[in-house]
Design a protein around this motif. Structure first.
Motif, mmCIF file in Angstrom:
data_model
loop_
_atom_site.group_PDB
_atom_site.id
_atom_site.type_symbol
_atom_site.label_atom_id
_atom_site.label_comp_id
_atom_site.label_asym_id
_atom_site.label_seq_id
_atom_site.Cartn_x
_atom_site.Cartn_y
_atom_site.Cartn_z
ATOM 1 N N ALA A 158 0.677 -1.246 -0.146
ATOM 2 C CA ALA A 158 -0.154 0.114 -0.038
ATOM 3 C C ALA A 158 0.935 1.298 0.057
ATOM 4 C CB ALA A 158 -0.908 0.041 1.005
ATOM 5 N N ALA A 159 1.907 1.208 0.837
ATOM 6 C CA ALA A 159 2.895 2.568 0.772
ATOM 7 C C ALA A 159 3.630 2.532 -0.440
ATOM 8 C CB ALA A 159 3.845 2.393 1.862
ATOM 9 N N GLU B 244 9.700 -5.246 -6.567
ATOM 10 C CA GLU B 244 8.782 -6.007 -5.642
ATOM 11 C C GLU B 244 9.330 -7.531 -5.715
ATOM 12 O OE1 GLU B 244 6.352 -5.764 -3.183
ATOM 13 O OE2 GLU B 244 6.713 -7.944 -3.161
ATOM 14 N N ALA B 245 9.443 -7.856 -4.474
ATOM 15 C CA ALA B 245 10.239 -9.235 -4.123
ATOM 16 C C ALA B 245 9.142 -10.230 -4.478
ATOM 17 C CB ALA B 245 10.535 -9.396 -2.671
ATOM 18 N N ARG B 246 8.103 -10.276 -4.175
ATOM 19 C CA ARG B 246 6.939 -11.372 -4.599
ATOM 20 C C ARG B 246 6.654 -11.427 -6.100
ATOM 21 N NH1 ARG B 246 4.395 -12.065 0.726
ATOM 22 N NH2 ARG B 246 4.882 -10.338 1.814
ATOM 23 N N GLY C 200 1.631 -6.754 -1.018
ATOM 24 C CA GLY C 200 2.196 -7.063 0.211
ATOM 25 C C GLY C 200 1.287 -7.677 1.134
ATOM 26 N N ARG C 201 1.166 -6.858 2.281
ATOM 27 C CA ARG C 201 0.243 -7.495 3.229
ATOM 28 C C ARG C 201 -1.115 -7.281 2.960
ATOM 29 N NH1 ARG C 201 3.543 -4.742 8.057
ATOM 30 N NH2 ARG C 201 4.507 -3.909 6.309
ATOM 31 N N ALA D 257 -4.726 -7.677 5.279
ATOM 32 C CA ALA D 257 -5.613 -6.757 5.699
ATOM 33 C C ALA D 257 -7.108 -6.921 5.193
ATOM 34 C CB ALA D 257 -5.045 -5.413 5.365
ATOM 35 N N GLU D 258 -8.179 -6.717 6.056
ATOM 36 C CA GLU D 258 -9.662 -6.997 5.809
ATOM 37 C C GLU D 258 -10.510 -5.657 6.023
ATOM 38 O OE1 GLU D 258 -10.673 -10.864 6.472
ATOM 39 O OE2 GLU D 258 -12.947 -10.546 6.188
ATOM 40 N N PHE D 259 -10.231 -4.996 7.171
ATOM 41 C CA PHE D 259 -10.906 -4.255 7.788
ATOM 42 C C PHE D 259 -10.520 -2.697 7.459
ATOM 43 C CE2 PHE D 259 -11.842 -7.872 10.199
ATOM 44 C CZ PHE D 259 -12.939 -8.284 9.870
ATOM 45 N N HIS E 19 -9.847 0.547 9.768
ATOM 46 C CA HIS E 19 -10.188 0.866 11.293
ATOM 47 C C HIS E 19 -10.176 2.240 11.473
ATOM 48 C CE1 HIS E 19 -8.763 -3.292 12.447
ATOM 49 N NE2 HIS E 19 -8.022 -3.201 11.398
ATOM 50 N N VAL F 97 15.222 -6.811 -3.403
ATOM 51 C CA VAL F 97 16.390 -6.250 -3.051
ATOM 52 C C VAL F 97 17.350 -6.791 -2.120
ATOM 53 C CG1 VAL F 97 16.823 -3.849 -2.372
ATOM 54 C CG2 VAL F 97 15.154 -4.068 -3.936
ATOM 55 N N GLU G 129 3.706 1.216 6.773
ATOM 56 C CA GLU G 129 2.744 1.298 7.951
ATOM 57 C C GLU G 129 3.363 1.444 9.473
ATOM 58 O OE1 GLU G 129 2.699 -0.987 10.656
ATOM 59 O OE2 GLU G 129 3.904 -2.746 9.841
ATOM 60 N N GLY H 166 0.437 0.180 11.934
ATOM 61 C CA GLY H 166 -0.039 -1.202 12.063
ATOM 62 C C GLY H 166 -1.410 -1.393 11.074
ATOM 63 N N THR H 167 -1.646 -0.421 10.281
ATOM 64 C CA THR H 167 -2.805 -0.252 9.686
ATOM 65 C C THR H 167 -2.496 -0.043 8.185
ATOM 66 O OG1 THR H 167 -3.528 1.883 9.741
ATOM 67 C CG2 THR H 167 -4.272 0.258 11.463
ATOM 68 N N ALA H 168 -3.576 -0.465 7.133
ATOM 69 C CA ALA H 168 -3.517 -0.115 5.826
ATOM 70 C C ALA H 168 -3.371 1.407 5.787
ATOM 71 C CB ALA H 168 -4.300 -0.554 4.700
HETATM 72 C C1 LIG Z 1 -2.845 -10.770 8.631
HETATM 73 C C2 LIG Z 1 -2.921 -9.500 8.683
HETATM 74 C C3 LIG Z 1 -4.131 -8.784 8.822
HETATM 75 C C4 LIG Z 1 -4.423 -7.240 8.710
HETATM 76 N N1 LIG Z 1 -5.586 -6.750 8.854
HETATM 77 C C5 LIG Z 1 -5.648 -5.495 8.867
HETATM 78 C C6 LIG Z 1 -6.825 -4.883 8.811
HETATM 79 O O1 LIG Z 1 -7.913 -5.799 8.933
HETATM 80 N N2 LIG Z 1 -6.901 -3.598 8.449
HETATM 81 C C7 LIG Z 1 -5.791 -2.689 8.328
HETATM 82 O O2 LIG Z 1 -6.020 -1.386 8.143
HETATM 83 N N3 LIG Z 1 -4.573 -3.104 8.273
HETATM 84 C C8 LIG Z 1 -4.300 -4.717 8.645
HETATM 85 N N4 LIG Z 1 -3.180 -5.039 8.402
HETATM 86 C C9 LIG Z 1 -2.127 -4.452 8.208
HETATM 87 C C10 LIG Z 1 -1.951 -3.930 6.735
HETATM 88 O O3 LIG Z 1 -1.975 -5.153 6.085
HETATM 89 C C11 LIG Z 1 -0.531 -3.329 6.832
HETATM 90 O O4 LIG Z 1 -0.358 -2.251 7.867
HETATM 91 C C12 LIG Z 1 -0.306 -2.697 5.394
HETATM 92 O O5 LIG Z 1 -0.974 -3.599 4.149
HETATM 93 C C13 LIG Z 1 1.381 -2.509 5.090
HETATM 94 O O6 LIG Z 1 1.545 -1.778 3.779
HETATM 95 P P1 LIG Z 1 2.924 -1.625 3.363
HETATM 96 O O7 LIG Z 1 2.990 -1.032 2.303
HETATM 97 O O8 LIG Z 1 3.379 -0.607 4.533
HETATM 98 O O9 LIG Z 1 3.912 -2.928 3.875
HETATM 99 P P2 LIG Z 1 3.650 -4.095 2.989
HETATM 100 O O10 LIG Z 1 2.197 -4.429 2.532
HETATM 101 O O11 LIG Z 1 4.357 -5.236 3.485
HETATM 102 O O12 LIG Z 1 4.388 -3.940 1.504
HETATM 103 C C14 LIG Z 1 5.861 -4.027 1.233
HETATM 104 C C15 LIG Z 1 6.353 -4.682 0.150
HETATM 105 O O13 LIG Z 1 7.728 -4.997 0.249
HETATM 106 C C16 LIG Z 1 8.053 -6.208 -0.580
HETATM 107 N N5 LIG Z 1 9.029 -6.354 0.008
HETATM 108 C C17 LIG Z 1 9.638 -7.224 1.110
HETATM 109 N N6 LIG Z 1 11.173 -7.392 0.965
HETATM 110 C C18 LIG Z 1 11.468 -6.917 -0.094
HETATM 111 C C19 LIG Z 1 12.654 -7.026 -0.728
HETATM 112 N N7 LIG Z 1 13.786 -7.382 -0.181
HETATM 113 N N8 LIG Z 1 12.732 -6.337 -2.002
HETATM 114 C C20 LIG Z 1 11.690 -5.965 -2.462
HETATM 115 N N9 LIG Z 1 10.403 -5.886 -2.075
HETATM 116 C C21 LIG Z 1 10.282 -6.198 -0.787
HETATM 117 C C22 LIG Z 1 6.678 -6.896 0.206
HETATM 118 O O14 LIG Z 1 6.656 -8.047 -0.746
HETATM 119 C C23 LIG Z 1 5.557 -5.838 0.173
HETATM 120 O O15 LIG Z 1 4.894 -6.264 -0.976
HETATM 121 C C24 LIG Z 1 -3.127 -6.685 8.604
HETATM 122 C C25 LIG Z 1 -1.872 -7.174 8.290
HETATM 123 C C26 LIG Z 1 -1.946 -8.556 8.271
HETATM 124 C C27 LIG Z 1 -0.430 -9.190 8.166
#
Ligand SMILES: Cc1cc2nc3c(=O)[nH]c(=O)nc-3n(C[C@H](O)[C@H](O)[C@H](O)COP(=O)(O)OP(=O)(O)OC[C@H]3O[C@@H](n4cnc5c(N)ncnc54)[C@H](O)[C@@H]3O)c2cc1C
Length: 423
Positions: free
Chosen positions: A13-14, A33-35, A40-41, A58-60, A62, A202, A394, A403-405
């Motif tokens: 998301a970020a 992107e690694a995946r 991501g999450r 993530a589902e909700f 908040h 990376v 996050e 901790g959230t989306a």
């Molecule tokens: C089970 C679960 C339930 C959740 N429920 C909720 C919810 O209901 N509501 C809510 O608001 N939030 C929820 N969250 C939290 C929310 O999903 C995260 O806060 C948010 O999606 C994080 O986004 P981000 O971009 O910071 O990180 P990420 O989504 O982790 O994005 C980082 C990206 O970097 C990539 N990456 C990692 N390592 C490397 C590398 N070495 N090289 C290149 N790419 C790499 C990853 O694959 C990923 O795609 C939940 C999280 C989990 C795990």
């Protein structure tokens, strides 16, 4: 693509939000992107298999979540409120109207907090074990369940804010799932010419006089002027930075990060709504003290799925168990909560998915939580290195939503603004 103006590490998301914002004004943006997927999450599961937008991450939505809500509105999503909350924590099933500190003493003690301590220290000073075991258990299960946090590290001030501000824990469901938001961001990125390369893990980032060079596990090196690293905190600790960045890695270690195992089970029928002692037709959340303590339905949607939530230290204990072992733990929990035999549950089982975020190599846990040292640590991570290396995600969010989306999206917006101003 010629050399990108900005490289973003991570298409969560970020990263997607930052890419969308930065590419609006014609900057060349490349995401590594690694995946083999974006999000991501945020992890939508195949609709063909689940019959709806089931979510492995993530589902909700908040609390207030202004950035998410605005984006979801633009994307055309529908937000709904969970229907009924039930609990079997203190005996037979009972409906609960709101989650709140179940004790006025707790509310008073939280209000009196001035400086920060850990939740464990707060409990020890105000509610010693032996005399206040019920209250201590309640607080512990809240912190572990909601924040996936360890009470020995989690911030008492954050607990106060969550418990006293009823809005912060209130959550809404997205009928179309978070996948809609991902697609919306991805489409906007594509329209602006953002390039997203998948399977690009990376490993090393070097900041030099000319800019930044980024090495991937396939040996390829990308040069750019600015880089934004959005990987989860535990992954950040594994990247090799040149010159070394001890202040940043130490800061990342001061922010809490908890684990979650999410268990999604599709049954053949909505057996829990059948003729029973309690009217579970409108059940959404069920809270318990079982090994998999929290469950939810998709009510009012007709789906026959139950989702189990195994968070915090309890998830750590079983992180190396096989999917089948975790499923057994989940069915055992359901069997006790709903007073139904495991054999019946196995007969009802259509399919299941265990998403063990602790073992996921590109997350290494679920999400961050605040500790008494978080504020300073977040400020440190906010500061770019030499106006070339930026951090987002996050965990790196000053808006109390970490901790959230929402926190991820807000941090993507913030970093994009900072970078635009730096050019
Ligand atoms: C089970 C679960 C339930 C959740 N429920 C909720 C919810 O209901 N509501 C809510 O608001 N939030 C929820 N969250 C939290 C929310 O999903 C995260 O806060 C948010 O999606 C994080 O986004 P981000 O971009 O910071 O990180 P990420 O989504 O982790 O994005 C980082 C990206 O970097 C990539 N990456 C990692 N390592 C490397 C590398 N070495 N090289 C290149 N790419 C790499 C990853 O694959 C990923 O795609 C939940 C999280 C989990 C795990």
């Amino acid at each position: 693509m010629n050399q990108a103006d900005i490289v973003i590490v991570g298409a969560g998301a970020a990263g997607l939000m930052a890419a969308r914002e930065l590419s609006k004004e014609g900057k060349k943006v490349l995401i590594l992107e690694a995946r083999g997927r974006i999000g991501g999450r945020i992890y939508p599961l195949p609709k063909e298999e689940w019959g709806y937008e089931a979510q492995g991450g993530a589902e909700f939505v908040h609390g207030e979540a202004p950035v998410s809500k605005a984006l979801l509105k633009e994307a055309g999503a529908t937000l709904t409120h969970p229907t009924e909350w039930w609990s079997v924590r203190d005996g037979p099933p009972s409906k609960i109207e709101r989650l709140s500190p179940h004790d006025l003493q707790l509310e008073e003690a939280l209000k009196k907090l001035t400086g920060d301590t850990t939740v464990a220290q707060f409990l020890d000073s105000n509610f010693p074990a032996g005399e206040h075991d019920d209250l201590r258990n309640f607080v512990q299960s809240w912190v572990e369940g909601y924040d996936a946090a360890d009470i020995h590290k989690a911030s008492a001030l954050t607990l106060r804010d969550e418990m006293l501000d009823q809005g912060s824990w209130r959550q809404m469901c997205i009928r179309e799932g978070y996948g809609l938001l991902l697609k919306y961001l991805q489409d906007a990125c594509m329209q602006n010419g953002v390039e997203i390369l998948l399977h690009k893990a990376v490993t090393a980032i070097t900041v030099n006089q000319n800019g930044v060079s980024i090495q991937c596990s396939d040996g390829l090196i990308y040069q750019t002027k600015r880089v934004v690293v959005t990987v989860p905190l535990p992954v950040l600790q594994t990247l090799q930075f040149t010159p070394p960045l001890p202040k940043k890695t130490q800061a990342a270690a001061k922010i809490g990060f908890g684990g979650v195992i999410k268990i999604i089970i599709r049954f053949k029928t909505k057996w829990w709504t059948g003729p029973r002692e309690q009217p579970f037709e409108r059940l959404f959340f069920m809270l318990s003290k079982e090994p998999v303590p929290t469950w939810w339905t998709q009510h009012p949607e007709p789906h026959t799925t139950l989702t189990g939530w195994l968070p915090g230290p309890n998830a750590e204990h079983v992180k190396n168990h096989s999917d089948e072992e975790i499923l057994t733990l989940a069915l055992l929990s359901l069997s006790r909560i709903f007073n139904i035999s495991i054999e019946q549950l196995r007969e009802e089982l259509a399919t299941f998915k265990i998403v063990n975020w602790i073992k996921d190599p590109f997350a290494r846990g679920a999400y961050s939580y605040s500790t008494p040292e978080s504020k300073e640590a977040v400020q440190e991570l906010h500061r770019p290195v030499d106006n070339k290396l930026y951090f987002a995600g996050e965990a790196i969010c000053e808006e109390d939503a970490n901790g959230t989306a929402e926190a991820a999206l807000a941090s993507g917006l913030r970093v994009a603004k900072e970078i635009r101003e730096s050019f």
